[in-house]
Enzyme design. Sequence first.
Site, PDB file in Angstrom:
ATOM      1  N   HIS A 148      40.173  35.110   1.900  1.00 37.57           N
ATOM      2  CA  HIS A 148      41.652  35.940   1.605  1.00 37.57           C
ATOM      3  C   HIS A 148      41.110  37.038   1.281  1.00 37.57           C
ATOM      4  CE1 HIS A 148      45.419  36.813   0.170  1.00 37.57           C
ATOM      5  NE2 HIS A 148      46.054  35.435   1.176  1.00 37.57           N
ATOM      6  N   ASP A 164      46.628  27.710   4.280  1.00 32.90           N
ATOM      7  CA  ASP A 164      46.459  26.977   5.551  1.00 32.90           C
ATOM      8  C   ASP A 164      45.621  26.105   5.644  1.00 32.90           C
ATOM      9  OD1 ASP A 164      48.433  28.904   6.580  1.00 32.90           O
ATOM     10  OD2 ASP A 164      47.065  30.432   6.921  1.00 32.90           O
TER      11      ASP A 164
HETATM   12  N1  CMC Z   1      34.635  32.186   7.709  1.00 29.98           N
HETATM   13  C1  CMC Z   1      33.397  32.628   7.585  1.00 29.98           C
HETATM   14  N2  CMC Z   1      33.131  33.872   7.196  1.00 29.98           N
HETATM   15  C2  CMC Z   1      34.237  34.356   6.611  1.00 29.98           C
HETATM   16  C3  CMC Z   1      35.727  33.890   6.628  1.00 29.98           C
HETATM   17  C4  CMC Z   1      35.673  32.782   7.301  1.00 29.98           C
HETATM   18  N3  CMC Z   1      36.791  32.279   7.311  1.00 29.98           N
HETATM   19  N4  CMC Z   1      36.394  34.737   6.026  1.00 29.98           N
HETATM   20  C5  CMC Z   1      35.640  35.758   5.832  1.00 29.98           C
HETATM   21  N5  CMC Z   1      34.455  35.659   6.201  1.00 29.98           N
HETATM   22  C6  CMC Z   1      33.266  36.515   5.835  1.00 29.98           C
HETATM   23  C7  CMC Z   1      33.245  37.876   6.812  1.00 29.98           C
HETATM   24  O1  CMC Z   1      32.426  37.622   7.813  1.00 29.98           O
HETATM   25  C8  CMC Z   1      32.803  39.048   5.906  1.00 29.98           C
HETATM   26  O2  CMC Z   1      31.252  38.986   5.882  1.00 29.98           O
HETATM   27  P1  CMC Z   1      30.458  40.094   5.754  1.00 29.98           P
HETATM   28  O3  CMC Z   1      30.865  40.712   4.203  1.00 29.98           O
HETATM   29  O4  CMC Z   1      28.987  39.667   5.621  1.00 29.98           O
HETATM   30  O5  CMC Z   1      30.635  40.947   6.842  1.00 29.98           O
HETATM   31  C9  CMC Z   1      33.363  38.719   4.483  1.00 29.98           C
HETATM   32  O6  CMC Z   1      33.452  37.088   4.631  1.00 29.98           O
HETATM   33  C10 CMC Z   1      34.452  39.431   4.013  1.00 29.98           C
HETATM   34  O7  CMC Z   1      35.640  39.069   5.167  1.00 29.98           O
HETATM   35  P2  CMC Z   1      36.426  40.120   5.993  1.00 29.98           P
HETATM   36  O8  CMC Z   1      37.031  39.632   7.412  1.00 29.98           O
HETATM   37  O9  CMC Z   1      36.024  41.468   5.653  1.00 29.98           O
HETATM   38  O10 CMC Z   1      37.786  39.715   4.775  1.00 29.98           O
HETATM   39  P3  CMC Z   1      39.216  40.240   5.170  1.00 29.98           P
HETATM   40  O11 CMC Z   1      39.734  40.195   3.780  1.00 29.98           O
HETATM   41  O12 CMC Z   1      39.233  41.497   6.022  1.00 29.98           O
HETATM   42  O13 CMC Z   1      39.940  38.908   5.849  1.00 29.98           O
HETATM   43  C11 CMC Z   1      40.862  36.789   6.393  1.00 29.98           C
HETATM   44  C12 CMC Z   1      40.710  37.967   5.295  1.00 29.98           C
HETATM   45  C13 CMC Z   1      42.006  35.721   5.801  1.00 29.98           C
HETATM   46  C14 CMC Z   1      41.666  37.305   7.588  1.00 29.98           C
HETATM   47  C15 CMC Z   1      39.594  36.077   6.632  1.00 29.98           C
HETATM   48  O14 CMC Z   1      39.162  35.511   5.409  1.00 29.98           O
HETATM   49  C16 CMC Z   1      39.510  35.246   7.734  1.00 29.98           C
HETATM   50  O15 CMC Z   1      39.587  35.562   8.892  1.00 29.98           O
HETATM   51  N6  CMC Z   1      40.029  33.942   7.651  1.00 29.98           N
HETATM   52  C17 CMC Z   1      40.103  32.971   8.557  1.00 29.98           C
HETATM   53  C18 CMC Z   1      41.717  32.945   8.857  1.00 29.98           C
HETATM   54  C19 CMC Z   1      42.651  32.357   8.012  1.00 29.98           C
HETATM   55  O16 CMC Z   1      42.272  31.290   7.241  1.00 29.98           O
HETATM   56  N7  CMC Z   1      43.629  33.164   7.645  1.00 29.98           N
HETATM   57  C20 CMC Z   1      44.675  32.702   6.787  1.00 29.98           C
HETATM   58  C21 CMC Z   1      44.711  33.633   5.682  1.00 29.98           C
HETATM   59  S1  CMC Z   1      45.817  33.049   4.428  1.00 29.98           S
HETATM   60  C22 CMC Z   1      47.333  32.750   4.984  1.00 29.98           C
HETATM   61  C23 CMC Z   1      48.030  33.937   5.311  1.00 29.98           C
HETATM   62  O17 CMC Z   1      47.889  35.256   4.860  1.00 29.98           O
HETATM   63  O18 CMC Z   1      48.287  34.087   6.679  1.00 29.98           O
END
Ligand code: CMC
Length: 426
Positions: A302, A359
């Site tokens: 998140h 989720d």
């Molecule tokens: N699985 C594997 N690696 C992950 C994941 C994941 N679910 N989420 C983040 N990471 C890693 C990412 O690769 C990055 O690694 P590095 O620092 O080595 O590059 C690090 O963690 C930070 O990730 P980010 O993508 O920069 O983080 P963000 O804040 O931009 O994205 C997120 C947040 C929710 C989009 C992301 O965690 C994600 O894609 N999660 C899976 C989709 C998901 O469950 N979404 C629902 C979110 S909660 C309800 C809502 O708001 O809808």
Amino acid sequence: MENAKLQLNGKTYDLPAFAGSENEVALDISKLRAQSGAITYDPGYGNTGSCKSAITFIDGDLGILRYRGYPIEQLAEHSTFSETAYLLIYGELPNKETLRRFREDLAHSSFIHEKMVRLLDHFPLNAHPMGVLASLVAAMATFYPNHGDEDQMDTHVRRLLGGVKTIAAYSYKQSIGAPFVYPKRDLGYCANLLWLLFGTPAEDYVVSPILDRAMNTLLILHADHEQNCSTSTVRMAGSSQADIYSSVSAGIGALSGPLHGRANQEVIEMLEMIQADGGNYKKYVDLAKKKDSNFRLMGFGHRVYKNFDPRAKIIKKTADEVLTALGVRDPLLEVAKGLEEVALHDDFFIERKLYPNVDFYSGIIYRAMGFPVNMFTALFAIGRMPGWIAHWMEMRKDPDGRIHRPRQIYTGPTERAYPNGKTPRA
Ligand code: CMC
């Protein structure tokens, strides 16, 4: 609070600092470009406050979520979705009489225009409910004009809240070829939603109190989450003074993405895949760590929560309770728990503070309640409606409000001459 100072090219600029009611500190950079010619760069706006807001407070490190000051745990246990919606939109909990009238209004406004019902005939049978929802909510702007009138605003609010569940339910009924039923005026919001989804004109359908309570809990947990992607989209669209229906429809589009609302559908599809592959959790945790695999653990991570997502905690408990009460044994619950256990002990996930989000377990409950997987994100949209409305209304009255219009740093070609005498388009 002391101003911050920024030094750039030998000059010092004062950046006024201010704090919110929970002492979160912000630097006001709104005059920076005019004074220095520089802008700030913050892809994904992870470090940018786009507004001041009095609706929802989140402390991502401590796992705190409050609507209008009330902790999510207390609302999930004691409130109903209608009451929470009223709280978010109008700022205070309603008294008994106000709540009674609000619930009546919502039941009344669940009846949508018959011509809108007929619009549903023109979508493909396998249309995703989110596409149908976004289209019909946008269409509401044409059925219910005068959306600029301040004294009509309460009516529009009720139409959106009431209408969204009917549209979502009808899009589901349409996809399975089942007949529509009309809303019932004597049912509460969630009971009415369940009736619209599962009731038929031919048989009696009695709404189970277990499902009714679970639905209330789930929708309350989704009702707002401050400046998330879809809510920011609603505020951004509304900042051009677009009407509330068009703005919310834009938000529904943003919610439909797999990184946002559609993650609840993707989690179930991922768990099914892992189950079919023999339940090898480590294999999928390892795959999620490989950047080039294009695979993420859906329902994990998140932007704001870096300790735990308080909604996920409540949902995990609710999943156990609902499945036990309904006598459902879903093997996917075991797969989810197994995957969570492996991920939470993995250094990659520990270092990046990646925990299950809202989720991760919600889909398991929706499945147990009988919802098809492609309805999950539409349920999220129904839940998020009060938040979108509250933010749209707050945005309109914001004394600092301006049209949302970020800047960019251009990285394309510098000026070049059009090729003389050639016609590239030919
Ligand atoms: N699985 C594997 N690696 C992950 C994941 C994941 N679910 N989420 C983040 N990471 C890693 C990412 O690769 C990055 O690694 P590095 O620092 O080595 O590059 C690090 O963690 C930070 O990730 P980010 O993508 O920069 O983080 P963000 O804040 O931009 O994205 C997120 C947040 C929710 C989009 C992301 O965690 C994600 O894609 N999660 C899976 C989709 C998901 O469950 N979404 C629902 C979110 S909660 C309800 C809502 O708001 O809808």
